[in-house]
Write an enzyme that holds these catalytic residues in place. Structure first.
Site, PDB file in Angstrom:
ATOM      1  N   TYR A 118      76.863 -30.068 -97.634  1.00 40.48           N
ATOM      2  CA  TYR A 118      77.112 -31.248 -97.126  1.00 40.48           C
ATOM      3  C   TYR A 118      78.093 -32.009 -97.488  1.00 40.48           C
ATOM      4  O   TYR A 118      78.354 -31.792 -98.785  1.00 40.48           O
ATOM      5  CB  TYR A 118      75.860 -32.386 -97.369  1.00 40.48           C
ATOM      6  CG  TYR A 118      75.822 -33.596 -97.146  1.00 40.48           C
ATOM      7  CD1 TYR A 118      75.681 -34.180 -95.764  1.00 40.48           C
ATOM      8  CD2 TYR A 118      75.957 -34.555 -97.992  1.00 40.48           C
ATOM      9  CE1 TYR A 118      75.712 -35.351 -95.447  1.00 40.48           C
ATOM     10  CE2 TYR A 118      75.963 -35.884 -97.779  1.00 40.48           C
ATOM     11  CZ  TYR A 118      75.957 -36.363 -96.299  1.00 40.48           C
ATOM     12  OH  TYR A 118      75.835 -37.754 -95.891  1.00 40.48           O
ATOM     13  N   ASP A 167      84.570 -28.903-102.278  1.00 42.88           N
ATOM     14  CA  ASP A 167      83.927 -30.016-102.396  1.00 42.88           C
ATOM     15  C   ASP A 167      83.065 -30.374-103.779  1.00 42.88           C
ATOM     16  O   ASP A 167      82.102 -29.808-103.966  1.00 42.88           O
ATOM     17  CB  ASP A 167      82.892 -30.458-101.194  1.00 42.88           C
ATOM     18  CG  ASP A 167      82.054 -31.714-101.232  1.00 42.88           C
ATOM     19  OD1 ASP A 167      82.155 -32.390-102.176  1.00 42.88           O
ATOM     20  OD2 ASP A 167      81.707 -32.102-100.066  1.00 42.88           O
ATOM     21  N   LYS A 177      81.495 -39.278-107.247  1.00 43.15           N
ATOM     22  CA  LYS A 177      80.338 -39.696-108.270  1.00 43.15           C
ATOM     23  C   LYS A 177      80.871 -39.957-109.395  1.00 43.15           C
ATOM     24  O   LYS A 177      81.265 -40.934-109.921  1.00 43.15           O
ATOM     25  CB  LYS A 177      79.448 -38.509-108.001  1.00 43.15           C
ATOM     26  CG  LYS A 177      78.677 -38.359-106.730  1.00 43.15           C
ATOM     27  CD  LYS A 177      77.351 -37.583-106.364  1.00 43.15           C
ATOM     28  CE  LYS A 177      77.093 -37.345-104.969  1.00 43.15           C
ATOM     29  NZ  LYS A 177      76.224 -38.382-104.516  1.00 43.15           N
TER      30      LYS A 177
HETATM   31  N1  HOZ Z   1      74.084 -38.060 -99.904  1.00 45.53           N
HETATM   32  C1  HOZ Z   1      73.259 -38.374-101.139  1.00 45.53           C
HETATM   33  C2  HOZ Z   1      72.388 -37.264-101.450  1.00 45.53           C
HETATM   34  N2  HOZ Z   1      73.024 -35.928-101.614  1.00 45.53           N
HETATM   35  C3  HOZ Z   1      72.542 -39.736-101.024  1.00 45.53           C
HETATM   36  C4  HOZ Z   1      73.074 -40.769-101.447  1.00 45.53           C
HETATM   37  C5  HOZ Z   1      72.094 -41.854-101.773  1.00 45.53           C
HETATM   38  O1  HOZ Z   1      71.295 -41.965-100.837  1.00 45.53           O
HETATM   39  O2  HOZ Z   1      72.455 -42.956-102.552  1.00 45.53           O
END
Ligand code: HOZ
Length: 440
Positions: free
Chosen positions: A152, A247, A280
């Site tokens: 992802y 990524d 992050k």
């Molecule tokens: N895309 C995030 C998990 N891989 C989720 C981020 C969120 O919901 O804060």
């Protein structure tokens, strides 16, 4: 702050807030995987957090193994970070003009990630991956890209196909609203499948702008690229002039100080990606992300080059202060050794406890990131992860939640341990799981 009237003390304030939220916010949440749709039940509305814990709207405490989905590597409310943010805040919130702190953060990133000679700061992982992709296309004058099933890279149209994370949870191979034209150049391959990789390069190698991958995929729980697979990804990209984009939004400064690429560099002589997307941890919990690579490629970005990319809040002064303070803490001697040890203890503890009760279980971890599966052995691709017994996972999730342990509310997500998690937290977690496994 306004409070909802609660007529009976039996009513959970989480439920009250969720009902209120659902009337105004689609699904009651601002990011789908938070909604507990996959596991059922009511999301916990967080009131406050400190160290390894957060407290929900009912005042119940949880050991937090999400840490805002990765950023909180120091735990919540680390004093050095709070101090840096408070000081930055007093100087102003946003200027839309450069600041010294952006330069300092760029210097830190370039120092810690050898493949990055130049970097641009953005506000989210989605933006970092999207911009890296555009730059790769601009730099190569090619359109086709490779991504892997289960990886992802945020919700950019061209990458929102057969993705892991929230998209997997909702059972959609791709999102509605993405026109077929937007993904016509996206070739989706199976993770860790060497034969498919070879075949794809043989057929399309000369048209490929890039191959984008999560080197350790945290969006199909926790799946590593094997060393032979990674070796071929690098070799084929070099051979055909495609850019290898890592990524590392999840893994950057999380699995090791130099990210996952530093681990592969230890195993594959001379290994480095051409570009990296970060997020992050570099923001320490504030909206901050980045993408970087060689000077030659990065100088193709506006205002020097022809590839456009911009953002009002890019390099935000408070976010950069938060990120800088976080990066300074993780560089202290022994940080990753201690974090890695604690995370390993969690995974080995859970595994031993499950096996004692005859429950199929396996797990893996690196630095402060981990994953576990209700399988005998670790899966290597998304198709295998998809065969997880999800009702069993959901029962596990709720049993742990009841006991005050907060794992990701979806089996496709990795977990995160922070430096604030203690041996006692890990022990309490394993004890809670032991009860569940015994009754399984
Ligand atoms: N895309 C995030 C998990 N891989 C989720 C981020 C969120 O919901 O804060």
């Amino acid at each position: 702050m306004t409070t909802s009237p609660i007529t009976s003390s039996n009513i959970s304030r989480n439920d009250v807030l969720f009902e209120r939220a659902k009337k105004l916010i689609p699904g009651g949440v601002n990011s789908p995987v938070r909604a507990f749709k996959a596991v059922g039940g009511t999301p916990r509305f967080v009131q406050r957090a400190q160290g390894a814990y957060f407290w929900d709207a009912d005042g119940k405490r949880y050991i937090d193994y999400i840490g805002s989905w990765g950023p909180m590597i120091l735990g919540h409310g680390h004093p050095a970070v709070i101090d840096a943010v408070q000081k930055a805040m007093m100087d102003g919130f946003s200027f839309g003009a450069p600041t010294e702190r952006e330069v300092e953060l760029a210097e830190e990133i370039v120092k810690l990630v050898p493949s990055i000679e130049m970097v641009r700061l953005v506000s989210s992982g989605t933006e970092a991956a999207m911009s890296a992709l555009r730059l790769a296309r601009g730099a190569t004058s090619r359109s086709k890209i490779i991504k892997f099933e289960g990886c992802y890279h945020g919700h950019t149209d061209a990458l929102l196909v057969k993705a892991g994370s929230g998209l997997a949870t909702f059972g959609n191979p791709t999102s509605a609203g993405v026109p077929p034209e937007a993904v016509q150049h996206t070739l989706v391959l199976e993770y860790n499948n060497l034969a498919q990789l070879e075949e794809c390069f043989a057929l399309h190698g000369k048209e490929l702008a890039c191959l984008m991958m999560e080197p350790i995929c945290g969006n199909m729980n926790f799946v590593r690229a094997t060393v032979p697979f990674m070796t071929r990804c690098r070799e084929l990209c070099t051979q055909y002039g495609a850019l290898l984009i890592f990524d590392e939004v999840m893994t950057g400064f999380r699995v090791a100080l130099g990210g996952a690429q530093s681990l592969y560099a230890e195993l594959i002589p001379g290994f480095k990606p051409d570009m990296t997307a970060l997020g992050k941890v570099i923001g320490g919990g504030m909206p901050l992300a980045a993408f970087g690579g060689s000077k030659a490629v990065m100088e193709m970005l506006a205002p020097i080059g022809a590839v456009y990319q911009a953002g009002t809040l890019s390099g935000n002064p408070i976010a950069t202060a938060c990120g800088l303070a976080t990066l300074r803490e993780v560089q202290k001697p022994g940080f990753y050794e201690a974090l890695g040890e604690r995370t390993r203890r969690l995974v080995t503890g859970l595994t031993a406890s499950a096996h004692k009760s005859g429950v199929k279980f396996c797990g893996d971890s690196q630095g402060g990131m981990f994953g576990f599966f209700l399988f005998d052995e670790l899966p290597q691709n998304y198709a295998k992860v998809m065969t997880t017994d999800s009702p069993a996972f959901n029962r596990f999730f709720h049993a742990m939640l009841d006991k005050g342990v907060y794992y990701a509310p979806a089996l496709y997500e990795a977990g995160f341990v922070s430096s604030a998690h203690t041996a006692a937290d890990v022990e309490a977690t394993v004890d809670a799981a032991t009860h569940f496994f015994a009754g399984m």
